[in-house]
Write an enzyme that holds these catalytic residues in place. Structure first.
Site, PDB file in Angstrom:
ATOM      1  N   CYS A  76       0.863  -1.181   0.000  1.00 55.75           N
ATOM      2  CA  CYS A  76       0.000   0.000   0.000  1.00 55.75           C
ATOM      3  C   CYS A  76       0.903   1.236   0.000  1.00 55.75           C
ATOM      4  O   CYS A  76       1.469   1.598   1.035  1.00 55.75           O
ATOM      5  CB  CYS A  76      -0.928   0.011   1.216  1.00 55.75           C
ATOM      6  SG  CYS A  76      -1.954   1.500   1.267  1.00 55.75           S
ATOM      7  N   CYS A 224      -4.657   5.529  -5.274  1.00 51.78           N
ATOM      8  CA  CYS A 224      -3.990   4.253  -4.956  1.00 51.78           C
ATOM      9  C   CYS A 224      -2.527   4.356  -5.395  1.00 51.78           C
ATOM     10  O   CYS A 224      -2.245   4.490  -6.594  1.00 51.78           O
ATOM     11  CB  CYS A 224      -4.686   3.093  -5.663  1.00 51.78           C
ATOM     12  SG  CYS A 224      -3.866   1.501  -5.367  1.00 51.78           S
TER      13      CYS A 224
HETATM   14  N1  LIG Z   1      -6.252  -2.669  -2.265  1.00 55.33           N
HETATM   15  C1  LIG Z   1      -4.892  -3.015  -2.478  1.00 55.33           C
HETATM   16  C2  LIG Z   1      -3.926  -2.521  -1.464  1.00 55.33           C
HETATM   17  C3  LIG Z   1      -3.912  -1.070  -1.214  1.00 55.33           C
HETATM   18  C4  LIG Z   1      -3.320  -0.154  -2.254  1.00 55.33           C
HETATM   19  C5  LIG Z   1      -3.169   1.216  -1.708  1.00 55.33           C
HETATM   20  N2  LIG Z   1      -4.312   2.021  -1.610  1.00 55.33           N
HETATM   21  C6  LIG Z   1      -1.986   1.935  -2.280  1.00 55.33           C
HETATM   22  O1  LIG Z   1      -1.892   3.148  -2.075  1.00 55.33           O
HETATM   23  O2  LIG Z   1      -1.109   1.288  -2.856  1.00 55.33           O
HETATM   24  C7  LIG Z   1      -4.711  -4.518  -2.591  1.00 55.33           C
HETATM   25  O3  LIG Z   1      -5.504  -5.317  -2.056  1.00 55.33           O
HETATM   26  O4  LIG Z   1      -3.746  -4.913  -3.259  1.00 55.33           O
END
Ligand SMILES: N[C@@H](CCC[C@H](N)C(=O)O)C(=O)O
Length: 301
Positions: A76, A224
């Site tokens: 993340c 993200c």
């Molecule tokens: N939902 C993703 C993990 C989180 C990603 C995050 N928000 C970021 O900033 O990289 C997963 O399950 O891979």
């Protein structure tokens, strides 16, 4: 062992993060606690970043990452910047090394408050992303959605940035696509045995992209970081841009950018951007019952 631990509500470009301090205790934030916290409008989040005591030499902490549906994530980017900001404020230090299930991450807070995270090396092998089918070239895989002869989205670039990503290249404004409708179908498509984060990316110049992401385990989020890294790497890999780009995160509030460099010398991906502290409180990591600092009562769930 106390029933509650400190937590901070933070965000990275609007990606809603709860940083939970689990140092000095053996238990974990439970999936049930994550689901309960997310069900409350005051604590709803995209990821929990749980800081644990280090498990490996020369690391500062082990970070356990949970999505808002209670599932685990391996990476993340936005949350890692939040952890750096929280620990820098606590310790006065600027550089940190973390361990996650995906490996070791180095990160540094700069003088201007922005934070760079070395997200490691991208992975392109189909079985390590993972994909359900063998593809020799994962920079353009066979997958489409919409009418068979006129697909709305097709031929994504697939890769892992510690976690699985599919990047769909689009010509129109990323906000004009019904990602709330297509996101869940693609996240759970049989092509992705561990599900996937689904990103729409529009190339706006040889050095810039605009992205919008449907996150695995969290749905539509405002930003993200690992998806931004994956879009940057995939754009360079397919000759759409160079290896250093600015990512305009379309839904970030306020509008904001991440700088991403896919370093030639060691293949590592360096993501730079801000993090923001909002408020703090205490939470029971097994149930999700919480209280905000300055209030007495444990909030009802
Ligand atoms: N939902 C993703 C993990 C989180 C990603 C995050 N928000 C970021 O900033 O990289 C997963 O399950 O891979």
């Amino acid at each position: 062992m106390s029933a509650t631990v400190e937590f901070a509500r933070m965000n990275g470009l609007g990606n809603k993060i709860l940083v939970v301090d689990m140092r000095g205790r053996p238990d974990r934030v439970t999936p049930a606690a994550a689901v309960a916290l997310n069900a409350d409008p005051q604590t709803e989040f995209d990821q929990i970043m749980a800081i644990h005591d280090p498990k490996a030499e020369a690391t500062d902490a082990f970070i356990d990452i949970l999505n808002s549906d209670g599932s685990k994530a391996q990476a993340c980017g936005n949350g890692t910047r939040c952890v750096v900001q929280a620990l820098a404020a606590e310790t006065g230090r600027k550089a940190f090394t973390f361990q996650t299930v995906a490996g070791i991450l180095n990160a540094v807070e700069h003088e201007d408050g922005t934070i760079s995270v070395d997200m490691g090396k991208p992975v392109f092998d189909w079985d390590r992303i993972p994909l359900a089918e063998e593809f020799h070239d994962t920079s353009r895989i066979e997958l489409q959605i919409g009418p068979i002869d006129n697909p709305v989205l097709h031929s994504p670039s697939a890769m892992s940035m510690g976690n699985p990503h599919a990047i769909f290249w689009v010509d129109k404004d990323v906000m004009s696509y019904d990602l709330a409708r297509f996101g869940p179908l693609l996240e759970n498509h049989p092509m992705f045995p561990e599900r996937a984060n689904i990103t729409l990316a529009q190339v706006t110049s040889p050095t810039s992209l605009t992205t919008r992401t449907w996150e695995r385990g969290a749905g539509l989020t405002l930003a993200c970081g690992s998806a931004a890294c994956s879009a940057a790497v995939s754009a360079a890999r397919t000759g759409r841009t160079g290896r250093r780009v600015t990512i305009n995160v379309a839904s970030a509030k306020p509008p904001a950018t991440l700088s991403i460099e896919w370093r030639e010398r060691d293949d590592h991906v360096i993501m730079t951007g801000p993090a923001e502290w909002e408020w703090s409180g205490r939470v029971d990591p097994s149930t999700g019952l919480w209280s905000r600092d300055g209030t007495r009562e444990v909030e009802a769930q």
